[in-house]
Write an enzyme that holds these catalytic residues in place. Sequence first.
Site, PDB file in Angstrom:
ATOM      1  N   HIS A 298       0.856  -1.191   0.000  1.00  0.00           N
ATOM      2  CA  HIS A 298       0.000   0.000   0.000  1.00  0.00           C
ATOM      3  C   HIS A 298       0.888   1.236   0.000  1.00  0.00           C
ATOM      4  O   HIS A 298       2.029   1.201   0.451  1.00  0.00           O
ATOM      5  CB  HIS A 298      -0.961   0.012   1.186  1.00  0.00           C
ATOM      6  CG  HIS A 298      -0.306  -0.142   2.512  1.00  0.00           C
ATOM      7  ND1 HIS A 298       0.182  -1.350   2.976  1.00  0.00           N
ATOM      8  CD2 HIS A 298      -0.047   0.768   3.482  1.00  0.00           C
ATOM      9  CE1 HIS A 298       0.705  -1.180   4.187  1.00  0.00           C
ATOM     10  NE2 HIS A 298       0.583   0.085   4.520  1.00  0.00           N
ATOM     11  N   HIS A 300       1.160   5.362   0.948  1.00  0.00           N
ATOM     12  CA  HIS A 300       0.623   6.457   1.758  1.00  0.00           C
ATOM     13  C   HIS A 300       0.697   7.771   0.967  1.00  0.00           C
ATOM     14  O   HIS A 300       1.758   8.113   0.428  1.00  0.00           O
ATOM     15  CB  HIS A 300       1.426   6.618   3.050  1.00  0.00           C
ATOM     16  CG  HIS A 300       1.311   5.461   3.992  1.00  0.00           C
ATOM     17  ND1 HIS A 300       0.455   5.457   5.066  1.00  0.00           N
ATOM     18  CD2 HIS A 300       1.959   4.270   4.014  1.00  0.00           C
ATOM     19  CE1 HIS A 300       0.577   4.312   5.723  1.00  0.00           C
ATOM     20  NE2 HIS A 300       1.486   3.563   5.098  1.00  0.00           N
TER      21      HIS A 300
END
Length: 326
Positions: A298, A300
């Site tokens: 993932h 940010h």
Amino acid sequence: MNFNEFRHFLIEKMKMSHIYQPVMIKRLLEKGGYALDTEIAQTLLQYDPSQLEYYQHITNNMVGKVLRSHQIVNKEQQFYRLNGFDQLTTEQIEELIAICEQKIDHYIQKRGDAIWNHRRKNRNTISGTIRYLVLKRAAFRCELCGIPASEKALEVDHIVPKNMGGEDSIHNYQALCYSCNASKRDRDDTDFRNLKHKYDCRDADCLFCNMGKSRILTEDHLSYSIRDKYPVTEGHCLIIPKRHFPQYFDITQAELNSVNSLILATKITLLNKDKSITGFNIGINAGKDAGQTIMHTHIHLIPRRNQDVAIAIGGVRNVIPGKGVY
């Protein structure tokens, strides 16, 4: 339409984004005002050096290479010579030509239009807008060799081939020069047979693989974005590939295209909603020792604001205490 109207259109009204319009009109004028679409297409090809260069590449690096290895032809600089041609009689030449034509006809009858599928990048035509976006994203350079469009014509290619289940999506397109595109099949040893199933990979115990629809801000077929549950700053978002894989370094080009698109779209949305945002940090934790806590890749996207910390210098360098200021 009379002569003056034709002339006025050509000189005053015709807006050209390419040479196509005058080439087509010229062909129709030369053919008595009537021509088949295939005739017009053939005329357009005469003005397209990228097509000539493409088949020149085929000649030298594929068919010419094979025939040279069998000593059928010999190449001297840019010229090809058929070995032993001077010893053939007229009747023998005609017979050999007839055999070539039979071979061609038999192969076409056996394979049909499939023999030209390597030149049909899509079963559906790519719109000019999508083509422009793909080339713009690639900075108008081949994404394999890096040559600019000004030096060699670029083509829009499927990353995952159509015949391997690749879809017509901007995330599955890449810009390749005609040479790299022609050589892609020979040079790329990736096994695409299970790639479709690869993108469907999910972990039943993974938080990001089981994300509730209500939390998703935006998504496409390969990735989605959400607000971080424990935001570092207001508006902190995560961009997450849907496929389950722990390391960012295992991301595919199609997924990279997808997450980059969502990063840009999320950034624009945040800026439109909050005028106090003056910068962003983009961060990826790859591995436990780098601080990764959820082993599903993932990214940010952290909005920053003027004076939100006492000393902003160093940015992501501050992940190691004391290394931000230098």
